[in-house]
Design a protein around this motif. Structure first.
Motif, PDB file in Angstrom:
ATOM      1  N   ASP A 283       0.837  -1.196   0.000  1.00 16.61           N
ATOM      2  CA  ASP A 283       0.000   0.000   0.000  1.00 16.61           C
ATOM      3  C   ASP A 283       0.874   1.249   0.000  1.00 16.61           C
ATOM      4  O   ASP A 283       2.003   1.229   0.482  1.00 16.61           O
ATOM      5  N   PHE A 284       0.317   2.329  -0.533  1.00 12.02           N
ATOM      6  CA  PHE A 284       1.032   3.597  -0.647  1.00 12.02           C
ATOM      7  C   PHE A 284       0.445   4.603   0.337  1.00 12.02           C
ATOM      8  O   PHE A 284      -0.772   4.692   0.507  1.00 12.02           O
ATOM      9  N   ARG A 285       1.321   5.378   0.958  1.00 13.42           N
ATOM     10  CA  ARG A 285       0.892   6.409   1.895  1.00 13.42           C
ATOM     11  C   ARG A 285       1.708   7.675   1.653  1.00 13.42           C
ATOM     12  O   ARG A 285       2.908   7.609   1.389  1.00 13.42           O
ATOM     13  N   ARG A 286       1.046   8.799   1.794  1.00 12.28           N
ATOM     14  CA  ARG A 286       1.673  10.109   1.558  1.00 12.28           C
ATOM     15  C   ARG A 286       1.742  10.856   2.880  1.00 12.28           C
ATOM     16  O   ARG A 286       0.759  10.952   3.602  1.00 12.28           O
ATOM     17  N   ALA A 287       2.921  11.392   3.207  1.00 13.31           N
ATOM     18  CA  ALA A 287       3.088  12.167   4.435  1.00 13.31           C
ATOM     19  C   ALA A 287       3.895  13.416   4.110  1.00 13.31           C
ATOM     20  O   ALA A 287       5.020  13.328   3.609  1.00 13.31           O
ATOM     21  N   SER A 288       3.320  14.566   4.397  1.00 13.34           N
ATOM     22  CA  SER A 288       4.005  15.822   4.083  1.00 13.34           C
ATOM     23  C   SER A 288       4.291  16.660   5.330  1.00 13.34           C
ATOM     24  O   SER A 288       4.898  17.719   5.226  1.00 13.34           O
ATOM     25  N   THR A 289       3.871  16.185   6.497  1.00 14.54           N
ATOM     26  CA  THR A 289       4.149  16.881   7.753  1.00 14.54           C
ATOM     27  C   THR A 289       4.538  15.844   8.808  1.00 14.54           C
ATOM     28  O   THR A 289       4.353  14.637   8.616  1.00 14.54           O
ATOM     29  N   GLU A 290       5.046  16.332   9.919  1.00 16.64           N
ATOM     30  CA  GLU A 290       5.393  15.422  11.017  1.00 16.64           C
ATOM     31  C   GLU A 290       4.152  14.695  11.516  1.00 16.64           C
ATOM     32  O   GLU A 290       4.188  13.494  11.798  1.00 16.64           O
ATOM     33  N   LEU A 291       3.030  15.416  11.626  1.00 17.94           N
ATOM     34  CA  LEU A 291       1.795  14.790  12.085  1.00 17.94           C
ATOM     35  C   LEU A 291       1.341  13.703  11.113  1.00 17.94           C
ATOM     36  O   LEU A 291       0.926  12.614  11.531  1.00 17.94           O
ATOM     37  N   ASP A 292       1.444  14.004   9.813  1.00 15.73           N
ATOM     38  CA  ASP A 292       1.081  13.002   8.801  1.00 15.73           C
ATOM     39  C   ASP A 292       1.896  11.724   8.984  1.00 15.73           C
ATOM     40  O   ASP A 292       1.359  10.614   8.928  1.00 15.73           O
ATOM     41  N   LEU A 293       3.208  11.898   9.186  1.00 13.93           N
ATOM     42  CA  LEU A 293       4.080  10.738   9.291  1.00 13.93           C
ATOM     43  C   LEU A 293       3.788   9.945  10.560  1.00 13.93           C
ATOM     44  O   LEU A 293       3.780   8.703  10.539  1.00 13.93           O
ATOM     45  N   ARG A 294       3.540  10.637  11.652  1.00 20.08           N
ATOM     46  CA  ARG A 294       3.210   9.939  12.907  1.00 20.08           C
ATOM     47  C   ARG A 294       1.913   9.138  12.752  1.00 20.08           C
ATOM     48  O   ARG A 294       1.819   7.992  13.221  1.00 20.08           O
ATOM     49  N   GLU A 295       0.916   9.756  12.122  1.00 16.29           N
ATOM     50  CA  GLU A 295      -0.345   9.054  11.917  1.00 16.29           C
ATOM     51  C   GLU A 295      -0.169   7.867  10.983  1.00 16.29           C
ATOM     52  O   GLU A 295      -0.781   6.799  11.189  1.00 16.29           O
ATOM     53  N   THR A 296       0.667   8.040   9.973  1.00 20.75           N
ATOM     54  CA  THR A 296       0.938   6.939   9.039  1.00 20.75           C
ATOM     55  C   THR A 296       1.570   5.762   9.763  1.00 20.75           C
ATOM     56  O   THR A 296       1.160   4.604   9.592  1.00 20.75           O
ATOM     57  N   TYR A 297       2.565   6.045  10.580  1.00 22.41           N
ATOM     58  CA  TYR A 297       3.219   4.973  11.332  1.00 22.41           C
ATOM     59  C   TYR A 297       2.261   4.337  12.340  1.00 22.41           C
ATOM     60  O   TYR A 297       2.300   3.114  12.565  1.00 22.41           O
ATOM     61  N   ALA A 298       1.410   5.151  12.961  1.00 22.50           N
ATOM     62  CA  ALA A 298       0.452   4.599  13.920  1.00 22.50           C
ATOM     63  C   ALA A 298      -0.517   3.641  13.227  1.00 22.50           C
ATOM     64  O   ALA A 298      -0.838   2.565  13.755  1.00 22.50           O
ATOM     65  N   ASN A 299      -0.982   4.024  12.046  1.00 22.19           N
ATOM     66  CA  ASN A 299      -1.874   3.146  11.276  1.00 22.19           C
ATOM     67  C   ASN A 299      -1.163   1.863  10.862  1.00 22.19           C
ATOM     68  O   ASN A 299      -1.746   0.774  10.902  1.00 22.19           O
ATOM     69  N   LEU A 300       0.100   1.996  10.454  1.00 20.61           N
ATOM     70  CA  LEU A 300       0.866   0.813  10.067  1.00 20.61           C
ATOM     71  C   LEU A 300       1.110  -0.102  11.263  1.00 20.61           C
ATOM     72  O   LEU A 300       1.069  -1.332  11.131  1.00 20.61           O
ATOM     73  N   ALA A 301       1.365   0.476  12.427  1.00 22.71           N
ATOM     74  CA  ALA A 301       1.577  -0.336  13.629  1.00 22.71           C
ATOM     75  C   ALA A 301       0.338  -1.167  13.933  1.00 22.71           C
ATOM     76  O   ALA A 301       0.430  -2.339  14.325  1.00 22.71           O
ATOM     77  N   GLU A 302      -0.835  -0.568  13.743  1.00 23.32           N
ATOM     78  CA  GLU A 302      -2.078  -1.306  13.975  1.00 23.32           C
ATOM     79  C   GLU A 302      -2.291  -2.368  12.901  1.00 23.32           C
ATOM     80  O   GLU A 302      -2.705  -3.491  13.196  1.00 23.32           O
ATOM     81  N   GLN A 303      -1.988  -2.017  11.655  1.00 26.42           N
ATOM     82  CA  GLN A 303      -2.187  -2.942  10.541  1.00 26.42           C
ATOM     83  C   GLN A 303      -1.221  -4.121  10.615  1.00 26.42           C
ATOM     84  O   GLN A 303      -1.610  -5.274  10.400  1.00 26.42           O
ATOM     85  N   VAL A 304       0.046  -3.826  10.902  1.00 27.35           N
ATOM     86  CA  VAL A 304       1.073  -4.860  10.910  1.00 27.35           C
ATOM     87  C   VAL A 304       1.088  -5.631  12.225  1.00 27.35           C
ATOM     88  O   VAL A 304       1.290  -6.847  12.246  1.00 27.35           O
TER      89      VAL A 304
END
Length: 323
Positions: free
Chosen positions: A266-287
């Motif tokens: 899957d592809f994810r876009r992060a352009s701010t620190e908050l975006d990246l933190r949320e992306t990693y949090a979602n991945l932690a739940e998914q993985v």
């Protein structure tokens, strides 16, 4: 959904008890009406608890209904931590990661978010770390030692060029080597590569479809059953200074999206620190977690037990006997 729905037939017994209780009370009322001297009856008969006398039996009947539901084996879905999975965190450390369009810099924000991601994963997940610029480096092989991964994250160093294809293959090799060591009856544990990059591939060629490029490497990952979660990190306005002049290092979404698609990830876009933190949090739940069917009968048994205790206590208070 119920594992043993035939237990609901026991509700017929509960219904029979309720009808029997009603019939006994009706019979008692008819017997009382046969007493011709009602005034004398009121003087000699003890004053009853009125409608409260029905509370103990009502609680017991409800408890039997709840117990029947518990015996039927109610089931539901719940997120359960995985205890057998491998994740390779692969971070781009090319010079473009020093861009300050994400303050204080892309790399510093990536390090902070990656450390938080390591803490969010369940303890049973094996997490490894690799970095890449012109060539990849496997800094930590998959392990449950989160501190080792976090220490390595804090020591990332920038270098020239972006060899995305070689980085994917290096991470895939680390996953295979680790899987061969802990291979069980079910085969190697499920695995995933989390690839964070902000730029286009520049080595060994600028063409990601080249034999050593990112696209064939992503296809190899798919063939190995290792999807890639590709995170495109940065903005279109990123710049760095090389030899005293500004150079644009705009984020390259298209290549990262294609890598994710070719790998089955899957592809994810992060352009701010908050975006990246949320992306990693979602991945932690998914993985880190998976949905499993779990038995929910315990809570129904607990509720039934509480009602039985309340019914007994009410019977004692009101001086009633449970039929």
């Amino acid at each position: 959904m119920f594992a043993h729905p035939w237990w609901f037939l026991f509700l017929l017994v509960v219904a029979a008890l309720a009808v029997g209780y009603w019939w006994i009370n009706r019979r008692r009322q008819r017997y009382t009406m046969r007493f011709t001297n009602l005034a004398l009856l009121e003087r000699v008969a003890p004053k009853g608890p009125g409608r409260w006398r029905h509370v103990p039996m009502a609680l017991v009947l409800v408890a039997l209904v709840l117990m029947t539901i518990a015996l039927a084996g109610p089931q539901g879905t719940a997120q359960v931590p995985r205890n057998r999975a491998t994740v390779m965190l692969t971070i781009d450390v090319s010079l473009s990661m020093r861009a300050t369009d994400v303050e204080p810099s892309r790399l510093q924000v990536a390090e902070t978010a990656a450390s938080a991601f390591a803490d969010q994963l369940p303890a049973g997940i094996n997490l490894g770390l690799s970095s890449f610029a012109a060539t990849p480096s496997t800094l930590v092989t998959p392990t449950t030692d989160r501190q080792a991964v976090k220490n390595a994250i804090g020591s990332l160093q920038l270098a020239e060029s972006t060899g995305t294809g070689d980085a994917i293959r290096a991470s895939l090799a680390a996953i295979r080597a680790f899987g061969s060591q802990i291979r069980g009856p079910e085969g190697p544990p499920p695995a995933r590569i989390i690839l964070l990059s902000d730029g286009k591939q520049t080595t060994p060629t600028t063409d990601p479809a080249d034999d050593r490029g990112a696209f064939p490497a992503a296809a190899e990952a798919r063939a190995a059953g290792v999807p890639i979660s590709a995170i495109s990190f940065g903005t279109e306005y990123g710049e760095i200074e090389i030899d005293g002049r500004p150079v644009s290092v705009a984020v390259a979404d298209d290549q990262m999206r294609e890598i994710a698609q070719l790998s089955g990830g899957d592809f994810r876009r992060a352009s701010t620190e908050l975006d990246l933190r949320e992306t990693y949090a979602n991945l932690a739940e998914q993985v880190g977690y998976e949905e499993r069917t779990v038995d929910l009968s315990g809570r129904w048994f607990l509720a039934a037990t509480i009602l039985v205790v309340l019914g007994a206590a009410t019977a004692i208070v009101t001086g009633q006997r449970l039929p």
